[in-house]
Design an enzyme around this catalytic site. Structure first.
Site, PDB file in Angstrom:
ATOM      1  N   HIS A 267       0.841  -1.192   0.000  1.00 56.91           N
ATOM      2  CA  HIS A 267       0.000   0.000   0.000  1.00 56.91           C
ATOM      3  C   HIS A 267       0.877   1.242   0.000  1.00 56.91           C
ATOM      4  O   HIS A 267       1.957   1.235   0.592  1.00 56.91           O
ATOM      5  CB  HIS A 267      -0.928   0.007   1.224  1.00 56.91           C
ATOM      6  N   ASP A 320      -7.915  -5.431  -0.371  1.00 57.77           N
ATOM      7  CA  ASP A 320      -8.317  -6.326  -1.458  1.00 57.77           C
ATOM      8  C   ASP A 320      -7.914  -7.783  -1.235  1.00 57.77           C
ATOM      9  O   ASP A 320      -8.293  -8.647  -2.025  1.00 57.77           O
ATOM     10  CB  ASP A 320      -7.706  -5.845  -2.785  1.00 57.77           C
TER      11      ASP A 320
HETATM   12  N1  ACO Z   1       4.195  -7.791  -3.871  1.00 55.59           N
HETATM   13  C1  ACO Z   1       5.547  -7.812  -3.883  1.00 55.59           C
HETATM   14  N2  ACO Z   1       6.284  -6.706  -3.732  1.00 55.59           N
HETATM   15  C2  ACO Z   1       5.646  -5.533  -3.534  1.00 55.59           C
HETATM   16  C3  ACO Z   1       4.260  -5.458  -3.495  1.00 55.59           C
HETATM   17  C4  ACO Z   1       3.526  -6.641  -3.677  1.00 55.59           C
HETATM   18  N3  ACO Z   1       2.193  -6.632  -3.676  1.00 55.59           N
HETATM   19  N4  ACO Z   1       3.896  -4.182  -3.295  1.00 55.59           N
HETATM   20  C5  ACO Z   1       5.021  -3.490  -3.212  1.00 55.59           C
HETATM   21  N5  ACO Z   1       6.096  -4.294  -3.360  1.00 55.59           N
HETATM   22  C6  ACO Z   1       7.492  -3.897  -3.360  1.00 55.59           C
HETATM   23  C7  ACO Z   1       7.829  -3.287  -4.709  1.00 55.59           C
HETATM   24  O1  ACO Z   1       8.310  -4.258  -5.618  1.00 55.59           O
HETATM   25  C8  ACO Z   1       8.882  -2.273  -4.334  1.00 55.59           C
HETATM   26  O2  ACO Z   1      10.118  -2.919  -4.181  1.00 55.59           O
HETATM   27  P1  ACO Z   1      11.486  -2.185  -4.635  1.00 55.59           P
HETATM   28  O3  ACO Z   1      11.624  -1.009  -3.719  1.00 55.59           O
HETATM   29  O4  ACO Z   1      12.518  -3.244  -4.430  1.00 55.59           O
HETATM   30  O5  ACO Z   1      11.294  -1.794  -6.065  1.00 55.59           O
HETATM   31  C9  ACO Z   1       8.438  -1.782  -2.958  1.00 55.59           C
HETATM   32  O6  ACO Z   1       7.655  -2.836  -2.409  1.00 55.59           O
HETATM   33  C10 ACO Z   1       7.587  -0.536  -3.025  1.00 55.59           C
HETATM   34  O7  ACO Z   1       6.512  -0.799  -3.925  1.00 55.59           O
HETATM   35  P2  ACO Z   1       5.904   0.265  -4.906  1.00 55.59           P
HETATM   36  O8  ACO Z   1       5.149  -0.442  -5.975  1.00 55.59           O
HETATM   37  O9  ACO Z   1       6.931   1.252  -5.358  1.00 55.59           O
HETATM   38  O10 ACO Z   1       4.929   1.000  -3.904  1.00 55.59           O
HETATM   39  P3  ACO Z   1       3.755   1.931  -4.306  1.00 55.59           P
HETATM   40  O11 ACO Z   1       3.419   2.718  -3.122  1.00 55.59           O
HETATM   41  O12 ACO Z   1       4.036   2.673  -5.556  1.00 55.59           O
HETATM   42  O13 ACO Z   1       2.597   0.888  -4.693  1.00 55.59           O
HETATM   43  C11 ACO Z   1       0.804  -0.567  -4.666  1.00 55.59           C
HETATM   44  C12 ACO Z   1       1.540   0.541  -3.911  1.00 55.59           C
HETATM   45  C13 ACO Z   1       0.516  -0.121  -6.098  1.00 55.59           C
HETATM   46  C14 ACO Z   1      -0.526  -0.823  -3.988  1.00 55.59           C
HETATM   47  C15 ACO Z   1       1.678  -1.842  -4.683  1.00 55.59           C
HETATM   48  O14 ACO Z   1       1.921  -2.264  -3.358  1.00 55.59           O
HETATM   49  C16 ACO Z   1       1.061  -2.959  -5.507  1.00 55.59           C
HETATM   50  O15 ACO Z   1       1.221  -2.967  -6.735  1.00 55.59           O
HETATM   51  N6  ACO Z   1       0.339  -3.907  -4.841  1.00 55.59           N
HETATM   52  C17 ACO Z   1      -0.314  -4.981  -5.573  1.00 55.59           C
HETATM   53  C18 ACO Z   1      -1.638  -4.500  -6.144  1.00 55.59           C
HETATM   54  C19 ACO Z   1      -2.657  -4.246  -5.063  1.00 55.59           C
HETATM   55  O16 ACO Z   1      -2.875  -5.040  -4.171  1.00 55.59           O
HETATM   56  N7  ACO Z   1      -3.339  -3.087  -5.197  1.00 55.59           N
HETATM   57  C20 ACO Z   1      -4.417  -2.698  -4.248  1.00 55.59           C
HETATM   58  C21 ACO Z   1      -3.943  -1.597  -3.368  1.00 55.59           C
HETATM   59  S1  ACO Z   1      -5.177  -1.154  -2.185  1.00 55.59           S
HETATM   60  C22 ACO Z   1      -6.311  -0.312  -3.066  1.00 55.59           C
HETATM   61  O17 ACO Z   1      -6.015   0.476  -3.900  1.00 55.59           O
HETATM   62  C23 ACO Z   1      -7.692  -0.589  -2.844  1.00 55.59           C
END
Ligand code: ACO
Length: 383
Positions: A267, A320
């Site tokens: 998140h 989710d």
């Molecule tokens: N699985 C594995 N690794 C993850 C995940 C995940 N679900 N989420 C974040 N990370 C890792 C990223 O790979 C990144 O690693 P790095 O620094 O080595 O590159 C680090 O954690 C930071 O992640 P970002 O994607 O840069 O974080 P951001 O704040 O931009 O993204 C997001 C948040 C889009 C929700 C992300 O966690 C994600 O894609 N999750 C999966 C999709 C999801 O569940 N979305 C629903 C969110 S809740 C909602 O909107 C209702």
């Protein structure tokens, strides 16, 4: 060529003043207008929560009764919009159908051209009811069934289950669904709410175009993405693809080995578990026991342990993650999971749209221009 500081994805940037929702991402605390989400989940109803989000105070009984009646009456979708929904290809995704239909509702709303504050609130209440009617109607229409008119004596949760399945919902299912709606109702400046506020900010009260419908349409478009509301559907698809508890380890190993994200985790704001996921976890567990099939819940718990063991990053289940197993246990089609989010979040979008328009300033940030500083125009013949 930056004119100001640039933050990719606007992370940590404050882009609005609001009195609607507060998140402490480190403590895992979420409040609507000051009340903790756990308290609302335990004591409130979706209708009361909608009223609270829109009007800013907990309603007295008479106010709540009047609001519920207005909401139920407003949940009817005009025949012309239902005809449009019928005309869509059956393969249309439910989120695309919903976005199209909500946009069209703007042409038929009795307050369509009135952007006064009072009209915006009336339109907002109608939309809260109509999004549920549209969601379940589209599902029935694509299956060759007739839509079922919402019952005026039912709550939004009861009507969702009744107009989807065609039978009176069990009170305990209706209550679980009602709490799910409360949990999803608002979440500060999430991507879809921000999209809605940006759209609302381009309007004035004299616009003669329905700002409320424009904001809701844009917000639905933003919610559909798998990085936002679309993740709940992807979580269930992942569980079905894994298929069995024994196959979880290899599947998650593979995701991490290929640097892929685990849907339903992570998140932008939370650095600990999302408090909504905690409530949904208990529902997933209970529904698994009640239906005699705890497989999805057990798989979820195993995935959670593996993800936690595999990374030192603060990646926890979000709203989710467990909701997929909850909605699946309630016999909701998988591609209706994200529309359920919309059936609830429409209340937050509407509260934010009304708030934005009451104290409006055009939202218009800057881009950090990365292109050429100067280039001569080259005539066609010389290229
Ligand atoms: N699985 C594995 N690794 C993850 C995940 C995940 N679900 N989420 C974040 N990370 C890792 C990223 O790979 C990144 O690693 P790095 O620094 O080595 O590159 C680090 O954690 C930071 O992640 P970002 O994607 O840069 O974080 P951001 O704040 O931009 O993204 C997001 C948040 C889009 C929700 C992300 O966690 C994600 O894609 N999750 C999966 C999709 C999801 O569940 N979305 C629903 C969110 S809740 C909602 O909107 C209702």
């Amino acid at each position: 060529m930056a004119n100001a500081d640039f933050v990719k994805g606007l992370e940590g940037v404050i882009a609005a003043e609001s009195s609607i929702c507060f998140i402490d991402g480190h403590a895992g605390r979420l409040t609507y207008r000051g009340i903790d989400i756990q308290d609302l989940a335990e004591h409130s109803t979706f209708e009361e929560t909608c009223y609270f989000l829109l009007f800013g105070n907990l309603p007295k009984q008479a106010e709540l009764d009047a609001f519920k009646a207005e909401l139920a009456a407003g949940s009817v979708v005009p025949d012309e919009v239902m005809a449009l929904v019928r005309s869509l290809p059956k393969e249309t995704t439910p989120m695309d159908a919903l976005r199209t239909a909500v946009s069209a509702l703007g042409s038929y709303d009795p307050d369509a051209l009135d952007n006064s504050d009072a009209a915006n609130v009336r339109k907002a209440v109608r939309l809260i009811g109509q999004v549920t009617t549209l969601t379940t109607s589209f599902d029935r229409i694509r299956k060759g069934l007739d839509p079922i008119a919402p019952r005026q004596d039912y709550t939004v949760a009861e009507n969702f289950l009744y107009t989807l399945h065609g039978e009176a919902p069990h009170p305990s299912s209706a209550r679980v669904f009602d709490v799910c709606l409360i949990l999803h109702a608002d979440h500060e400046l999430n991507a879809s709410t921000f999209a809605g506020r940006v759209i609302a900010s381009t309007f004035t009260n004299e616009s003669g175009v329905s700002a409320v419908h424009a904001a809701a349409t844009g917000a639905i478009g933003a919610l559909a993405g798998p990085l936002h509301g679309g993740a709940n559907q992807r979580v269930m698809e992942m569980l079905l693809k894994i298929g069995d508890l024994d196959a979880v380890d290899a599947f998650i190993d593979d995701l991490f080995a290929n640097k892929k994200k685990v849907m339903g985790f992570g998140h932008r704001v939370y650095r600990t578990i999302d408090p909504r996921a905690t409530v949904l976890r208990s529902f997933a567990k209970k529904l698994g026991e009640d239906t005699g099939n705890s497989k999805w819940f057990e798989m979820c718990e195993k995935i959670e342990k593996l993800v936690s063991a595999k990374t030192s990053k603060p990646i926890y289940p979000n709203v989710d993650f467990f909701s997929g197993a909850v909605f699946y246990s309630m016999n909701v089609p998988i591609d209706i999971f994200t529309p359920i989010f919309a059936c609830s979040r429409i209340s937050g979008w509407m509260a934010h749209t009304v708030e934005q328009l009451r104290n409006n300033r055009l939202i218009r940030p800057l881009a950090d221009y990365q292109g050429l500083e100067k280039m001569e125009y080259m005539p066609m013949a010389e290229r």
